[in-house]
Design a protein around this motif. Sequence first.
Motif, PDB file in Angstrom:
ATOM      1  N   TYR A 146      33.376  32.866  50.139  1.00  0.00           N
ATOM      2  CA  TYR A 146      32.958  34.059  49.408  1.00  0.00           C
ATOM      3  C   TYR A 146      31.575  34.483  49.883  1.00  0.00           C
ATOM      4  CZ  TYR A 146      36.633  33.045  45.927  1.00  0.00           C
ATOM      5  OH  TYR A 146      37.814  32.803  45.286  1.00  0.00           O
ATOM      6  N   ARG A 147      31.354  35.774  49.922  1.00  0.00           N
ATOM      7  CA  ARG A 147      30.045  36.313  50.283  1.00  0.00           C
ATOM      8  C   ARG A 147      29.298  36.841  49.065  1.00  0.00           C
ATOM      9  NH1 ARG A 147      32.492  39.759  54.963  1.00  0.00           N
ATOM     10  NH2 ARG A 147      33.009  38.100  56.421  1.00  0.00           N
ATOM     11  N   GLN A 148      30.004  36.965  47.946  1.00  0.00           N
ATOM     12  CA  GLN A 148      29.403  37.568  46.765  1.00  0.00           C
ATOM     13  C   GLN A 148      30.047  37.008  45.501  1.00  0.00           C
ATOM     14  OE1 GLN A 148      29.965  41.802  46.822  1.00  0.00           O
ATOM     15  NE2 GLN A 148      28.599  42.172  45.116  1.00  0.00           N
ATOM     16  N   LEU A 149      29.213  36.815  44.479  1.00  0.00           N
ATOM     17  CA  LEU A 149      29.680  36.473  43.138  1.00  0.00           C
ATOM     18  C   LEU A 149      29.176  37.543  42.187  1.00  0.00           C
ATOM     19  CD1 LEU A 149      29.057  32.632  42.716  1.00  0.00           C
ATOM     20  CD2 LEU A 149      31.243  33.817  42.880  1.00  0.00           C
ATOM     21  N   SER A 150      30.029  37.972  41.290  1.00  0.00           N
ATOM     22  CA  SER A 150      29.656  38.993  40.314  1.00  0.00           C
ATOM     23  C   SER A 150      30.105  38.556  38.928  1.00  0.00           C
ATOM     24  CB  SER A 150      30.302  40.336  40.672  1.00  0.00           C
ATOM     25  OG  SER A 150      29.904  40.760  41.954  1.00  0.00           O
ATOM     26  N   LEU A 151      29.573  39.227  37.924  1.00  0.00           N
ATOM     27  CA  LEU A 151      29.956  38.916  36.550  1.00  0.00           C
ATOM     28  C   LEU A 151      29.706  40.115  35.656  1.00  0.00           C
ATOM     29  CD1 LEU A 151      27.219  38.230  34.544  1.00  0.00           C
ATOM     30  CD2 LEU A 151      26.984  36.568  36.381  1.00  0.00           C
ATOM     31  N   GLU A 152      30.373  40.098  34.517  1.00  0.00           N
ATOM     32  CA  GLU A 152      30.154  41.078  33.451  1.00  0.00           C
ATOM     33  C   GLU A 152      29.665  40.293  32.258  1.00  0.00           C
ATOM     34  OE1 GLU A 152      31.029  42.802  29.617  1.00  0.00           O
ATOM     35  OE2 GLU A 152      32.103  41.090  30.438  1.00  0.00           O
ATOM     36  N   THR A 153      28.663  40.833  31.573  1.00  0.00           N
ATOM     37  CA  THR A 153      28.166  40.222  30.347  1.00  0.00           C
ATOM     38  C   THR A 153      27.817  41.338  29.369  1.00  0.00           C
ATOM     39  OG1 THR A 153      26.670  38.549  29.438  1.00  0.00           O
ATOM     40  CG2 THR A 153      25.736  40.069  31.083  1.00  0.00           C
ATOM     41  N   GLY A 154      27.580  40.979  28.143  1.00  0.00           N
ATOM     42  CA  GLY A 154      27.270  41.983  27.131  1.00  0.00           C
ATOM     43  C   GLY A 154      25.849  42.502  27.250  1.00  0.00           C
ATOM     44  N   SER A 155      25.640  43.684  26.716  1.00  0.00           N
ATOM     45  CA  SER A 155      24.313  44.317  26.741  1.00  0.00           C
ATOM     46  C   SER A 155      23.515  44.018  25.471  1.00  0.00           C
ATOM     47  CB  SER A 155      24.456  45.828  26.917  1.00  0.00           C
ATOM     48  OG  SER A 155      25.167  46.387  25.820  1.00  0.00           O
TER      49      SER A 155
ATOM     50  N   ALA B 180      39.132  38.038  49.205  1.00  0.00           N
ATOM     51  CA  ALA B 180      38.891  36.844  50.012  1.00  0.00           C
ATOM     52  C   ALA B 180      37.409  36.522  50.152  1.00  0.00           C
ATOM     53  CB  ALA B 180      39.515  37.019  51.393  1.00  0.00           C
ATOM     54  N   THR B 181      36.530  37.483  49.845  1.00  0.00           N
ATOM     55  CA  THR B 181      35.087  37.268  50.002  1.00  0.00           C
ATOM     56  C   THR B 181      34.283  37.525  48.730  1.00  0.00           C
ATOM     57  OG1 THR B 181      34.767  39.542  50.781  1.00  0.00           O
ATOM     58  CG2 THR B 181      35.161  37.838  52.466  1.00  0.00           C
ATOM     59  N   HIS B 182      34.955  37.805  47.614  1.00  0.00           N
ATOM     60  CA  HIS B 182      34.252  38.183  46.381  1.00  0.00           C
ATOM     61  C   HIS B 182      34.862  37.450  45.190  1.00  0.00           C
ATOM     62  CE1 HIS B 182      32.643  41.818  43.806  1.00  0.00           C
ATOM     63  NE2 HIS B 182      32.040  40.672  43.506  1.00  0.00           N
ATOM     64  N   GLY B 183      34.038  36.693  44.483  1.00  0.00           N
ATOM     65  CA  GLY B 183      34.481  35.987  43.290  1.00  0.00           C
ATOM     66  C   GLY B 183      33.782  36.510  42.049  1.00  0.00           C
ATOM     67  N   GLU B 184      34.413  36.300  40.918  1.00  0.00           N
ATOM     68  CA  GLU B 184      33.845  36.707  39.633  1.00  0.00           C
ATOM     69  C   GLU B 184      33.695  35.492  38.732  1.00  0.00           C
ATOM     70  OE1 GLU B 184      34.691  39.581  35.765  1.00  0.00           O
ATOM     71  OE2 GLU B 184      36.208  39.442  37.325  1.00  0.00           O
ATOM     72  N   ILE B 185      32.549  35.392  38.088  1.00  0.00           N
ATOM     73  CA  ILE B 185      32.299  34.348  37.100  1.00  0.00           C
ATOM     74  C   ILE B 185      32.881  34.809  35.767  1.00  0.00           C
ATOM     75  CG2 ILE B 185      30.534  33.087  35.815  1.00  0.00           C
ATOM     76  CD1 ILE B 185      28.743  33.355  38.308  1.00  0.00           C
ATOM     77  N   LYS B 186      33.691  33.954  35.159  1.00  0.00           N
ATOM     78  CA  LYS B 186      34.304  34.237  33.867  1.00  0.00           C
ATOM     79  C   LYS B 186      34.071  33.051  32.926  1.00  0.00           C
ATOM     80  CE  LYS B 186      36.730  37.288  33.132  1.00  0.00           C
ATOM     81  NZ  LYS B 186      36.426  38.644  32.624  1.00  0.00           N
ATOM     82  N   SER B 187      34.078  33.331  31.653  1.00  0.00           N
ATOM     83  CA  SER B 187      34.112  32.307  30.602  1.00  0.00           C
ATOM     84  C   SER B 187      33.032  31.227  30.729  1.00  0.00           C
ATOM     85  CB  SER B 187      35.500  31.649  30.549  1.00  0.00           C
ATOM     86  OG  SER B 187      36.475  32.614  30.252  1.00  0.00           O
TER      87      SER B 187
ATOM     88  N   PHE C 217      26.495  44.482  34.330  1.00  0.00           N
ATOM     89  CA  PHE C 217      27.125  43.859  35.481  1.00  0.00           C
ATOM     90  C   PHE C 217      26.046  43.278  36.379  1.00  0.00           C
ATOM     91  CE2 PHE C 217      29.615  47.358  33.870  1.00  0.00           C
ATOM     92  CZ  PHE C 217      30.829  46.748  33.619  1.00  0.00           C
ATOM     93  N   MET C 218      26.334  42.118  36.936  1.00  0.00           N
ATOM     94  CA  MET C 218      25.362  41.432  37.787  1.00  0.00           C
ATOM     95  C   MET C 218      26.092  40.888  39.017  1.00  0.00           C
ATOM     96  SD  MET C 218      23.233  39.406  34.812  1.00  0.00           S
ATOM     97  CE  MET C 218      21.655  39.311  35.681  1.00  0.00           C
ATOM     98  N   THR C 219      25.348  40.748  40.107  1.00  0.00           N
ATOM     99  CA  THR C 219      25.937  40.229  41.329  1.00  0.00           C
ATOM    100  C   THR C 219      24.904  39.458  42.129  1.00  0.00           C
ATOM    101  OG1 THR C 219      27.439  40.815  43.136  1.00  0.00           O
ATOM    102  CG2 THR C 219      25.508  42.240  42.829  1.00  0.00           C
ATOM    103  N   ARG C 220      25.406  38.638  43.027  1.00  0.00           N
ATOM    104  CA  ARG C 220      24.538  37.863  43.907  1.00  0.00           C
ATOM    105  C   ARG C 220      25.276  37.587  45.207  1.00  0.00           C
ATOM    106  NH1 ARG C 220      20.842  32.531  43.246  1.00  0.00           N
ATOM    107  NH2 ARG C 220      20.398  32.425  45.450  1.00  0.00           N
ATOM    108  N   LEU C 221      24.569  37.734  46.314  1.00  0.00           N
ATOM    109  CA  LEU C 221      25.136  37.402  47.614  1.00  0.00           C
ATOM    110  C   LEU C 221      25.115  35.891  47.788  1.00  0.00           C
ATOM    111  CD1 LEU C 221      23.526  40.137  49.875  1.00  0.00           C
ATOM    112  CD2 LEU C 221      25.775  40.144  48.785  1.00  0.00           C
TER     113      LEU C 221
END
Length: 156
Positions: free
Chosen positions: A104-113, A68-75, A146-150
Motif C-alpha cells: 500500500y502507498r496510502q492509508l486513509s480513514l474517516e472519523t467524526g467531527s 491494490a495501493t490504498h487501505g482504509e483504517i476501520k473500527s 477524513f484523514m490520510t497518510r502516505l
Amino acid sequence: MDIMVDNLQGYGVIELLQAHLVDMYATSPPESVHTLDIEALKHPTITFLCAKQAGVVLGCVALKELTATHGEIKSMRTASAARNQGVACALLSHLFDMAQSRGYRQLSLETGSMVFFDPARRLYLRHGFNYCGPFSDYQPDPNSLFMTRLIESINL
C-alpha cells in the motif's frame, strides 16, 4: 501485548465492537455512522486485528483494502480500561507494517467531527495523518472528517 489477526468470534472482541457501535450511534446521526458491524468486518477485503494481554482484549483495528495501493483504517478502538497505555499506538504500528508489506502507498480513514472524536484525531495527527477530502465512496458530511497518510513516510 500480542497483536494478531482475529476471527471476530471471541466474547471480548464482540463486546468491544458492540460498545464501539453504541458510542458511534450515541454521538453521530445515523446517516453519518460509517462503523461496520461484526458481519461487515468479516468481508474478505478486511483484515481485523486484536490486541490482547493475558487473554484480555485491549483494543482492535481493521484494515480494509480499497485498491491494490490504498487501505482504509476501520473500527479503531481501545478498551476503556486500557486507554493511555500505548495500545492504539501499538495497533497503528502493526497496521503500518501490514500495509507496507501489502504494498500500500496510502492509508486513509474517516472519523467524526464532534468533540468526542478529538482524542482519535490527535492520535492520527501525531502519527503523520493529515486532513483530506472524502475518499472511496464517502461523500462530504459535516459530521465526518477524513484523514490520510502516505506509506512511504511512515516511520514511527
